[in-house]
Write a protein that holds these residues in place. Sequence first.
Motif, mmCIF file in Angstrom:
data_model
loop_
_atom_site.group_PDB
_atom_site.id
_atom_site.type_symbol
_atom_site.label_atom_id
_atom_site.label_comp_id
_atom_site.label_asym_id
_atom_site.label_seq_id
_atom_site.Cartn_x
_atom_site.Cartn_y
_atom_site.Cartn_z
ATOM 1 N N VAL A 21 44.403 68.818 -19.645
ATOM 2 C CA VAL A 21 45.250 67.803 -19.024
ATOM 3 C C VAL A 21 45.670 68.398 -17.683
ATOM 4 O O VAL A 21 46.132 69.547 -17.624
ATOM 5 C CB VAL A 21 46.488 67.505 -19.894
ATOM 6 C CG1 VAL A 21 47.443 66.578 -19.168
ATOM 7 C CG2 VAL A 21 46.064 66.929 -21.234
ATOM 8 N N THR A 22 45.482 67.642 -16.599
ATOM 9 C CA THR A 22 45.720 68.191 -15.266
ATOM 10 C C THR A 22 46.867 67.469 -14.581
ATOM 11 O O THR A 22 46.941 66.243 -14.600
ATOM 12 C CB THR A 22 44.440 68.085 -14.414
ATOM 13 O OG1 THR A 22 43.381 68.744 -15.115
ATOM 14 C CG2 THR A 22 44.623 68.741 -13.066
ATOM 15 N N ASP A 23 47.747 68.263 -13.990
ATOM 16 C CA ASP A 23 48.892 67.738 -13.260
ATOM 17 C C ASP A 23 48.829 68.294 -11.838
ATOM 18 O O ASP A 23 48.903 69.507 -11.644
ATOM 19 C CB ASP A 23 50.179 68.179 -13.970
ATOM 20 C CG ASP A 23 51.425 67.497 -13.429
ATOM 21 O OD1 ASP A 23 51.300 66.609 -12.560
ATOM 22 O OD2 ASP A 23 52.527 67.865 -13.888
ATOM 23 N N TYR A 24 48.644 67.410 -10.864
ATOM 24 C CA TYR A 24 48.601 67.814 -9.462
ATOM 25 C C TYR A 24 50.027 67.749 -8.916
ATOM 26 O O TYR A 24 50.667 66.696 -8.955
ATOM 27 C CB TYR A 24 47.650 66.911 -8.669
ATOM 28 C CG TYR A 24 46.229 67.047 -9.157
ATOM 29 C CD1 TYR A 24 45.434 68.099 -8.722
ATOM 30 C CD2 TYR A 24 45.698 66.149 -10.066
ATOM 31 C CE1 TYR A 24 44.132 68.250 -9.185
ATOM 32 C CE2 TYR A 24 44.396 66.293 -10.536
ATOM 33 C CZ TYR A 24 43.623 67.339 -10.085
ATOM 34 O OH TYR A 24 42.331 67.486 -10.553
ATOM 35 N N ILE A 25 50.518 68.892 -8.421
ATOM 36 C CA ILE A 25 51.924 69.022 -8.049
ATOM 37 C C ILE A 25 52.032 69.439 -6.583
ATOM 38 O O ILE A 25 51.618 70.538 -6.210
ATOM 39 C CB ILE A 25 52.609 70.073 -8.943
ATOM 40 C CG1 ILE A 25 52.475 69.668 -10.424
ATOM 41 C CG2 ILE A 25 54.061 70.255 -8.549
ATOM 42 C CD1 ILE A 25 52.926 70.748 -11.390
ATOM 43 N N SER A 26 52.618 68.577 -5.771
ATOM 44 C CA SER A 26 52.745 68.889 -4.338
ATOM 45 C C SER A 26 53.575 70.150 -4.120
ATOM 46 O O SER A 26 53.344 70.896 -3.173
ATOM 47 C CB SER A 26 53.330 67.710 -3.572
ATOM 48 O OG SER A 26 54.623 67.404 -4.048
ATOM 49 N N GLY A 27 54.529 70.425 -4.996
ATOM 50 C CA GLY A 27 55.384 71.597 -4.855
ATOM 51 C C GLY A 27 54.666 72.923 -5.042
ATOM 52 O O GLY A 27 55.232 73.982 -4.737
ATOM 53 N N LEU A 28 53.427 72.900 -5.514
ATOM 54 C CA LEU A 28 52.649 74.138 -5.648
ATOM 55 C C LEU A 28 51.928 74.520 -4.352
ATOM 56 O O LEU A 28 51.364 75.597 -4.252
ATOM 57 C CB LEU A 28 51.635 74.038 -6.795
ATOM 58 C CG LEU A 28 52.225 74.119 -8.196
ATOM 59 C CD1 LEU A 28 51.143 73.870 -9.248
ATOM 60 C CD2 LEU A 28 52.908 75.458 -8.426
ATOM 61 N N TYR A 29 51.943 73.628 -3.367
ATOM 62 C CA TYR A 29 51.318 73.932 -2.080
ATOM 63 C C TYR A 29 52.168 74.986 -1.380
ATOM 64 O O TYR A 29 53.322 74.743 -1.033
ATOM 65 C CB TYR A 29 51.207 72.653 -1.242
ATOM 66 C CG TYR A 29 50.634 72.852 0.137
ATOM 67 C CD1 TYR A 29 49.337 73.309 0.313
ATOM 68 C CD2 TYR A 29 51.394 72.579 1.266
ATOM 69 C CE1 TYR A 29 48.801 73.480 1.582
ATOM 70 C CE2 TYR A 29 50.871 72.738 2.540
ATOM 71 C CZ TYR A 29 49.582 73.191 2.686
ATOM 72 O OH TYR A 29 49.060 73.364 3.941
#
Length: 168
Positions: A74-82
């Motif tokens: 299950v994949t969660d793309y998180i802007s805060g990881l940039y």
Amino acid sequence: MKLILVRHAKSSWDDLTLDDHDRPLNERGEAGAERMGAWLADRGHVPKTLLCSTAKRAEMTAKILMEQFADKPVTDYISGLYHATPDTILAKIRNAPAGDLMVVGHNPGMASFADLISETRPKHERFASFPTTSTLISEVHLDSWKDLKFGDARLINFVVPRDLKVLL
């Protein structure tokens, strides 16, 4: 539970008009991510959940890695990881569901986080720089990611793409 940390693969600088967030992988990066994904799958290091930066190079890295896995996380793309700091990475992990977890992110935060989360540092000359497609596989003895603290992870392995020419 396993915690797998991956720095995005080698990115392209061919189009200097692109915003940093939008830079894709280059051919070397794509090949490195494919080799790393195959190596991880071959050794059973397949996450249940994947947290990924929204930068194009991180998303492409995650997609190529997942192509090698029989069971897709299950994949969660998180802007805060940039370009996240170690504290931000820890906060995002603490919100993840229980089970093996992979995080795909960027330096310098990923290198610092890998160092802080580990009980002991790998005896690998490239660990401190955490080059592109570097992967740290560790294990934590917790029931929930919400309890994760710096220093909790026990090293299983640390590899860089160059190592895989020998290991595969």
